[in-house]
Write a protein that holds these residues in place. Structure first.
Motif, PDB file in Angstrom:
ATOM      1  N   UNK A 187       0.428  -1.053  -0.220  1.00 15.83           N
ATOM      2  CA  UNK A 187      -0.152  -0.167  -0.146  1.00 15.83           C
ATOM      3  C   UNK A 187       0.342   1.565  -0.341  1.00 15.83           C
ATOM      4  N   UNK A 188       1.810   1.115   0.341  1.00 16.18           N
ATOM      5  CA  UNK A 188       2.507   2.174   0.306  1.00 16.18           C
ATOM      6  C   UNK A 188       4.452   2.616  -0.503  1.00 16.18           C
ATOM      7  N   UNK A 191       3.111   1.562  -4.601  1.00 19.66           N
ATOM      8  CA  UNK A 191       2.693   2.298  -5.084  1.00 19.66           C
ATOM      9  C   UNK A 191       3.154   4.031  -5.203  1.00 19.66           C
ATOM     10  N   UNK A 192       3.911   3.712  -4.468  1.00 21.79           N
ATOM     11  CA  UNK A 192       5.052   5.418  -4.214  1.00 21.79           C
ATOM     12  C   UNK A 192       6.387   4.830  -5.581  1.00 21.79           C
ATOM     13  N   UNK A 268      -3.215   7.583  -8.652  1.00 24.21           N
ATOM     14  CA  UNK A 268      -3.694   7.994  -7.624  1.00 24.21           C
ATOM     15  C   UNK A 268      -4.514   6.978  -7.213  1.00 24.21           C
ATOM     16  N   UNK A 270      -4.417   4.181  -7.186  1.00 24.27           N
ATOM     17  CA  UNK A 270      -3.868   3.169  -6.834  1.00 24.27           C
ATOM     18  C   UNK A 270      -4.405   2.889  -5.223  1.00 24.27           C
ATOM     19  N   UNK A 271      -4.500   1.970  -4.201  1.00 23.38           N
ATOM     20  CA  UNK A 271      -4.461   2.283  -2.916  1.00 23.38           C
ATOM     21  C   UNK A 271      -4.175   2.664  -1.502  1.00 23.38           C
TER      22      UNK A 271
ATOM     23  N   UNK B 104       0.721   9.729  -2.557  1.00 23.05           N
ATOM     24  CA  UNK B 104      -0.324   8.965  -2.855  1.00 23.05           C
ATOM     25  C   UNK B 104      -1.193   8.859  -2.264  1.00 23.05           C
ATOM     26  N   UNK B 109      -8.243   8.828   2.774  1.00 28.63           N
ATOM     27  CA  UNK B 109      -7.438   7.929   3.019  1.00 28.63           C
ATOM     28  C   UNK B 109      -5.976   7.433   3.415  1.00 28.63           C
ATOM     29  N   UNK B 113      -5.604   4.663   6.814  1.00 21.32           N
ATOM     30  CA  UNK B 113      -4.937   3.688   6.272  1.00 21.32           C
ATOM     31  C   UNK B 113      -5.286   2.924   7.732  1.00 21.32           C
ATOM     32  N   UNK B 145      -5.144  15.882  -2.120  1.00 18.56           N
ATOM     33  CA  UNK B 145      -3.239  15.524  -1.654  1.00 18.56           C
ATOM     34  C   UNK B 145      -2.405  16.307  -0.280  1.00 18.56           C
TER      35      UNK B 145
END
Ligand SMILES: Nc1ncnc2c1ncn2[C@@H]1O[C@H](COP(=O)(O)OP(=O)(O)OP(=O)(O)O)[C@@H](O)[C@H]1O
Ligand SMILES: [Mg+2]
Lengths: 271, 360
Positions: A187-188, A191-192, A268, A270-271, B104, B109, B113, B145
């Protein structure tokens, strides 16, 4: 245009120089492609510049020649295989190099670079002989693996350079916010890293599709990739057919780039 | 001190601590970063770790959060030893110095989390995210964001993001560092009120003493990996346990002296009782000194320099026989102009009992 009125002569010269260099390098990059595309529409049956007339005959011929279409499909397959292998091997390697706490991470990241430093021809011959030794004959798979070894460093380096610029606190924050190591990766971190992985994928796909030096020794006898096929073709003919194949490639490349930039813009989702 | 209106100090003694740090040590190679640190934090208490750069504040915080393992000692939360508990199972929320917002993910969100990681049902998660955002007054910012927020708003998202998982212990590592001085002041008061209203047990790290005085129920002053004193701000200020603490918090005057018959004589002729023997250092706060026109008395001097600090005036007085300037703080007076530079003055200690005596 008010801003320009106060420009001194040396400023104007400087801007002019920068513009000239920019235009020149753009020309240097784009001109060959333009020339190739122009030639591919030439009505004459030999390569010459500037072209005379306009015809789509060579493009039609590309798709009528079974070997060329097969070669394109082979190269496509190699490109996709190489990309997939590079993602599967390169992303974990980059993670290990950048985040690993075990000894030898530096050695590993240097080691990955070595095959890329060896001339492709040497690597190709080496893989050919090594394959023969263990009873693996040249094939589209051997070619894919050999090119993967050759280009893996690009994927690793692209992803690694993004990783070291990521704030390590992001992964710590994920862990603090109840994420398991795998969830944090999914999740981090992942995606980055996506833009870097996509950029790496473009490089590795192009190499897989386009590589001649490694491929010429490792490709399967019945599965000739496009560069090898083209090399044979230019040895026997000098018709704009070769240029038309390049034209097709250029269109494919532009389509791929557009697709990639669109998907990076949409990451974006993405989860 | 114990009968103060908020009375956090009283609750410390009566309930068992939420967080107990027992003799924690940590070394990097041969370098000792934390040395036998012990600290109990009671339910709802805000304790500040205060100390100069490199004294180990962040290291202690990281050991509590579980990013690093302590080499010795124990950390328990609600009586449970944290040694074998991985980071993601500790009932701890960390607000990072850089905030570490996920770039992101949208604000909503980011805040949701932890709930997604825990598999909290969607409807409940949405409700808790909305509540957390309302707590930090960021309702309406759900779809932004992090890059589209100001520093102060980012900080509030970082706080909402840990509030939403209802941690037992909140850890904040210099959360105001990224903000400009003016915003800092208001955010400090707001954050303290927010934490207090939620009753969260917190450890707050800073190297800014004013921030520590604003934020804390108790301040733990650190020096080179050790906790020198942990006490409520007033006590730290009025009765610093060591000369280091006295020097670090607020401004102070020191004089060398000798103990005779259990008493130390002060420069103005008064004396104060002490249990120490031999050579000592005496400390008096500048506001415990009184400046007056020259008069008969043993302590005379001359104003060398003065400056206004809001409603106060700070005088630096050169005294006969003293090597260091004596600092005196007095109320600014509307009628006269106070004491001009160069004026002869006499000094007196207002309350000798408030002078502290330390081993030399
Ligand atoms: N990973 C590490 N390896 C070796 N030494 C470290 C490491 N991290 C921190 N240190 C050392 O530990 C000491 C304490 O560091 P720490 O980050 O806890 O200080 P701090 O009190 O938070 O300071 P600051 O106010 O500057 O944030 C420093 O001297 C630092 O050099
Ligand atoms: Mg720190």
């Amino acid at each position: 245009m008010r801003a320009f009125r106060h420009l001194s002569l040396s400023d104007a010269l400087g801007i002019g120089l920068i513009l000239c260099v920019a235009v020149f390098s753009l020309l240097l990059l784009v001109a060959p492609s333009i020339i190739v595309v122009m030639i591919s529409f030439d009505t004459r049956a030999f390569v010459s510049f500037p072209p005379e007339g306009f015809t789509l005959r060579w493009y039609a011929e590309v798709f009528e020649q079974g070997e060329l279409v097969d070669a394109m499909l082979n190269s496509l397959q190699v490109g996709l295989t190489v990309t997939l292998l590079c993602i599967l091997l390169g992303v974990p390697t980059a993670l290990a190099c950048a985040r690993g706490r075990f000894r030898g991470t530096t050695a590993l990241s240097v080691f990955v670079l070595v095959p890329h430093m060896v001339p492709g021809i040497v690597l190709g011959v080496a893989v050919l002989f090594a394959g023969a030794l263990v009873g693996v004959s040249p094939s589209i798979w051997l070619q894919s693996v050999a090119i993967t070894v050759f280009i893996l460093a690009v994927m690793v380096r692209t992803v690694q350079s993004r990783l070291v610029r990521l704030d390590p606190a992001l992964e710590e924050a994920a862990a603090n916010l109840r994420a398991t190591p795998f969830q944090s990766l999914r999740t981090v971190t992942f995606p980055l890293l996506m833009p870097a992985i996509l950029a790496g994928a473009v490089f590795t796909f192009v190499e897989g599709f386009d590589n001649l030096s490694v491929a010429i020794f490792t490709h399967g006898f019945r599965d000739r990739p496009l560069p090898v096929e083209l090399l044979a073709l230019v040895q026997y003919t000098s018709s704009p057919l070769v240029a038309a194949v390049s034209g097709v490639q250029i269109v494919l490349a532009i389509a791929a780039l557009v697709a990639v930039s669109l998907s990076i813009g949409l990451d974006n989702v993405n989860d | 001190m114990m009968q103060g209106p908020t009375g956090p100090a009283t609750s410390v003694a009566t309930t068992s601590p939420v967080l107990r740090i027992g003799g924690v040590g940590k070394r990097f190679g041969t370098f000792t970063v934390l040395d036998d640190c012990s600290l109990d934090v009671a339910e709802g208490e805000i304790v500040t770790l205060l100390g100069p750069s490199g004294c180990g504040k962040t290291t202690l915080l990281r050991c509590i959060a579980g990013f690093w393992d302590a080499d010795s000692g124990s950390i328990t939360i609600d009586g449970q030893d944290m040694a074998r508990v991985p980071v993601n199972r500790r009932p701890v929320g960390v607000v990072f110095q850089s905030y570490a917002l996920f770039p992101h993910l949208t604000v909503a969100r980011n805040v949701g989390y932890a709930l997604r990681m825990q598999g909290v049902p969607r409807a409940e998660a949405a409700r808790r995210v909305a509540a957390a955002l309302e707590t930090v007054s960021l309702t309406g910012f759900e779809d932004r964001y992090p890059a589209q927020l100001s520093g102060g708003q980012q900080q509030r998202v970082a706080i909402a993001r840990v509030l939403v998982m209802e941690p037992r212990v909140l850890l904040l590592d210099e959360p105001f560092n990224a903000l400009d001085a003016k915003l800092r002041g208001t955010m400090q008061v707001e954050l303290r009120q927010l934490i207090k209203s939620l009753g969260l047990t917190s450890i707050f790290v800073t190297h800014d003493q004013e921030e520590a005085l604003t934020m804390s129920d108790r301040i733990a002053v650190m020096r080179a990996g050790r906790i020198e004193q942990a006490a409520p701000p007033d006590e730290i200020f009025d009765r610093p346990a060591t000369a280091y603490v006295a020097d670090f918090i607020g401004s102070s005057n020191f004089w060398p002296s000798l103990v005779a018959d259990g008493r130390v004589s002060l420069p103005d002729g008064q004396s104060v009782a002490t249990g120490l023997r031999g050579a000592v250092r005496v400390m008096a706060r500048p506001h415990n000194l009184q400046i007056a026109p020259p008069a008969a008395g043993p302590w005379q001097g001359r104003v060398a320099f003065q400056r206004s600090v809001g409603p106060l005036v700070e005088y630096h007085v050169e005294t006969e026989g003293g090597d260091a300037m004596v600092k005196v703080v007095a109320m600014r007076r509307a009628q006269d102009r106070g004491f001009a530079d160069g004026t002869a003055v006499s000094l007196r200690i207002v309350d000798p009992a408030l002078c502290a005596v330390y081993p030399a």
